[in-house]
Design a protein around this motif. Sequence first.
Motif, short mmCIF file in Angstrom:
data_model
loop_
_atom_site.label_atom_id
_atom_site.label_comp_id
_atom_site.label_asym_id
_atom_site.label_seq_id
_atom_site.Cartn_x
_atom_site.Cartn_y
_atom_site.Cartn_z
N ILE A 78 60.30 69.71 -15.10
CA ILE A 78 58.86 69.54 -15.26
C ILE A 78 58.52 68.11 -15.65
N PHE A 79 59.22 67.58 -16.63
CA PHE A 79 58.89 66.24 -17.11
C PHE A 79 59.39 65.15 -16.16
N SER A 80 60.33 65.48 -15.29
CA SER A 80 60.72 64.52 -14.24
C SER A 80 59.57 64.32 -13.26
N VAL A 81 58.91 65.42 -12.90
CA VAL A 81 57.74 65.31 -12.01
C VAL A 81 56.65 64.49 -12.69
N LEU A 82 56.41 64.75 -13.97
CA LEU A 82 55.40 63.99 -14.71
C LEU A 82 55.78 62.52 -14.81
N HIS A 83 57.06 62.25 -15.02
CA HIS A 83 57.54 60.87 -15.15
C HIS A 83 57.38 60.11 -13.83
N VAL A 84 57.71 60.75 -12.74
CA VAL A 84 57.56 60.12 -11.42
C VAL A 84 56.09 59.83 -11.12
N ALA A 85 55.23 60.80 -11.39
CA ALA A 85 53.80 60.60 -11.14
C ALA A 85 53.23 59.45 -11.97
N ALA A 86 53.66 59.36 -13.23
CA ALA A 86 53.16 58.28 -14.09
C ALA A 86 53.61 56.92 -13.58
N HIS A 87 54.84 56.81 -13.08
CA HIS A 87 55.32 55.52 -12.59
C HIS A 87 54.68 55.15 -11.24
N VAL A 121 65.90 48.60 -8.78
CA VAL A 121 66.97 49.46 -9.31
C VAL A 121 66.41 50.74 -9.94
N PRO A 122 65.38 50.66 -10.80
CA PRO A 122 64.82 51.92 -11.35
C PRO A 122 64.25 52.82 -10.26
N GLY A 123 63.61 52.22 -9.24
CA GLY A 123 63.04 53.06 -8.18
C GLY A 123 64.09 53.73 -7.33
N LEU A 124 65.13 52.98 -6.92
CA LEU A 124 66.18 53.54 -6.08
C LEU A 124 66.95 54.64 -6.80
N THR A 125 67.38 54.36 -8.03
CA THR A 125 68.10 55.38 -8.79
C THR A 125 67.21 56.58 -9.10
N GLY A 126 65.91 56.33 -9.33
CA GLY A 126 65.00 57.43 -9.61
C GLY A 126 64.85 58.37 -8.43
N VAL A 127 64.75 57.79 -7.21
CA VAL A 127 64.63 58.63 -6.01
C VAL A 127 65.88 59.48 -5.81
N VAL A 128 67.05 58.88 -5.97
CA VAL A 128 68.30 59.64 -5.80
C VAL A 128 68.41 60.72 -6.87
N PHE A 160 77.21 65.06 -12.95
CA PHE A 160 77.88 63.82 -13.33
C PHE A 160 77.26 62.63 -12.59
N VAL A 161 76.94 62.82 -11.31
CA VAL A 161 76.25 61.77 -10.55
C VAL A 161 74.87 61.50 -11.16
N PHE A 162 74.20 62.56 -11.57
CA PHE A 162 72.88 62.42 -12.17
C PHE A 162 72.94 61.57 -13.44
N TYR A 163 73.93 61.79 -14.27
CA TYR A 163 74.03 61.04 -15.53
C TYR A 163 74.43 59.59 -15.28
N MET A 164 75.27 59.34 -14.30
CA MET A 164 75.62 57.96 -13.99
C MET A 164 74.41 57.20 -13.48
N LEU A 165 73.62 57.82 -12.63
CA LEU A 165 72.40 57.18 -12.14
C LEU A 165 71.38 57.00 -13.25
N LEU A 166 71.37 57.93 -14.20
CA LEU A 166 70.43 57.83 -15.31
C LEU A 166 70.73 56.60 -16.17
N MET A 167 72.00 56.31 -16.35
CA MET A 167 72.36 55.12 -17.13
C MET A 167 72.00 53.83 -16.39
N LEU A 168 72.09 53.85 -15.06
CA LEU A 168 71.68 52.67 -14.29
C LEU A 168 70.15 52.57 -14.21
N HIS A 169 69.49 53.71 -14.25
CA HIS A 169 68.04 53.75 -14.08
C HIS A 169 67.32 52.96 -15.17
#
Length: 541
Positions: A78-87, A121-128, A160-169
């Motif tokens: 839910i908050f990922s959708v809200l986070h994407v919309a805000a950005h 970088v934040p946009g690319l990792t966020g989309v993935v 695990f991929v999600f968390y690695m991308l989160l650290m780069l995000h």
Amino acid sequence: YYRGLQYYYLHQMLGLGLCVSRASASVLNLNCCLVLLPMCRVLLAFLRGSQKVASRKTRRLLDKSKTFHVTCGVTICIFSVLHVAAHLVNALNFSENYSEDFLSLNAANYRGEVIILCLLVPGLTGVVMVLVLFLMCTASTYAIRVSNYDIFWYTHNLFFVFYMLLMLHVSGGVLKYQTNLEEHPPGCFNPNKTLRQNMTVPKVFEEPFPDYTTEPFPEDLPVPEPFVQNNFMRICSEEPKFQSHFPETWFWISGPLCLYCVERLYRYIRSNKPVTITSVISHPSNVLEVRMMKNNFKARPGQYVILHCPRVSALESHPFTLTMVRNTNFFLYFPFYVYLVKRFRDLLLLHSNQDTEILPIFQQRRYPKLYVDGPFGSPFEESLNYEVSLCVAGGIGVTPFASVLNTLLDGWQCYKLRRLYFIWVCRDIESFRWFADLLCMLHNKLWQENRPDYINIQLYLSQTDGIQKIIGEKYQALNSRLLIGRPRWKLLFDEIAKCNRRKTIGVFCCGPNKISKILHKLSNSSNSYGTRFEYNKESFS
């Protein structure tokens, strides 16, 4: 972010989108931290079995680990959708509110630029991450888990991929805050900059103006008045300086992620040696019993293990409840209707014609390799810690109670339990036969010890054309307790409450959701006898 002075200029540019994006990011950090903890099965089993958690109410909270995990997962979605919309709103505001005065604060290169998030970088990792999260959420639905468990298992391991991308995000540094609030109070007047821009002064006056900065703003003023405060002009000595945020996500997820990785490594080392299968027995009603042996294996009644057979699936594994533990030997029952167990059954019974006898040691190599991870805790460990317990099973759901009954068969005096109500509902008479021997042995043992009231057995046959009995002279004790139809749960609860006034009764259920919902509702309802029912349900985490 709305009232902070260090975000004054950024908030002027982005508006409410800044607040929403950062607030949703904080919620995501918290839930990404908590979602891993319920999956630390070894830690939960240790807390459940140790004396550090002495309160039964606190231990019962551990039974909600799966629900807690699902809740955190839904919150992340839910908050990922809200986070994407805000950005997305922030990207638009960066373009429309381009600042000529504070170039380092801009994310756009010029006013009106279309910011392509995928190039950052934040946009690319966020989309993935959104794509990975979408796959994990859709594959976690009940329909997919039932129809094809492999899809759920493989997609869920993308965490695990999600968390690695989160650290780069969080390393992009798009959002910046002001660092020199004392030298440049937000909204102040810079005479050096104004004079250089609007007039030409003699060389004698080219020295910078002295610092006329007043005291800091009073704390009760949320947003400073631009240029004027208390009828006096605010003077600043230098231009504002901006700096990117230090990534905070590391602080949130590094601890739980390391804990989970260490536990998975420990579980891998503990389960890397295959068990020794000593016997395979085919029971009526499509039930397979497998007897195994493993060195240094210790378990408590009600616990479960996770089985992995590489010849069935390279990565997939499934939980199964222990039905009996004797030193380093333990027994498991498998229902054939699970696709994994069908393939596993074919491998086990392929080379064994005498599947009801314990095979010699030299024939053990003919069985497929089987790896066991566990044991892990479950709610049924508490069934022996109540003075009175009500155990309700539906069909193959009786397996969690098998280890409890086998433990009572070895000796019941050392446990707190003094009365057990055992209710088993099946569709046909064949379903009772593979479990009837254990019930008869426990019944006869208690009669010999002059404690026939210790266990109250009620067997219900829900689908039948007429009166049926369990064939065999030794099953006469069970035939007298075999009832046709479904239990009348309300009357059953009232009778138990009447016989156990002002006591706390543990209710344990493993069966269809329909029965579980009825028992949960009745356990939460009040009665006139002062009896309290505490509901517990089998839920593999």
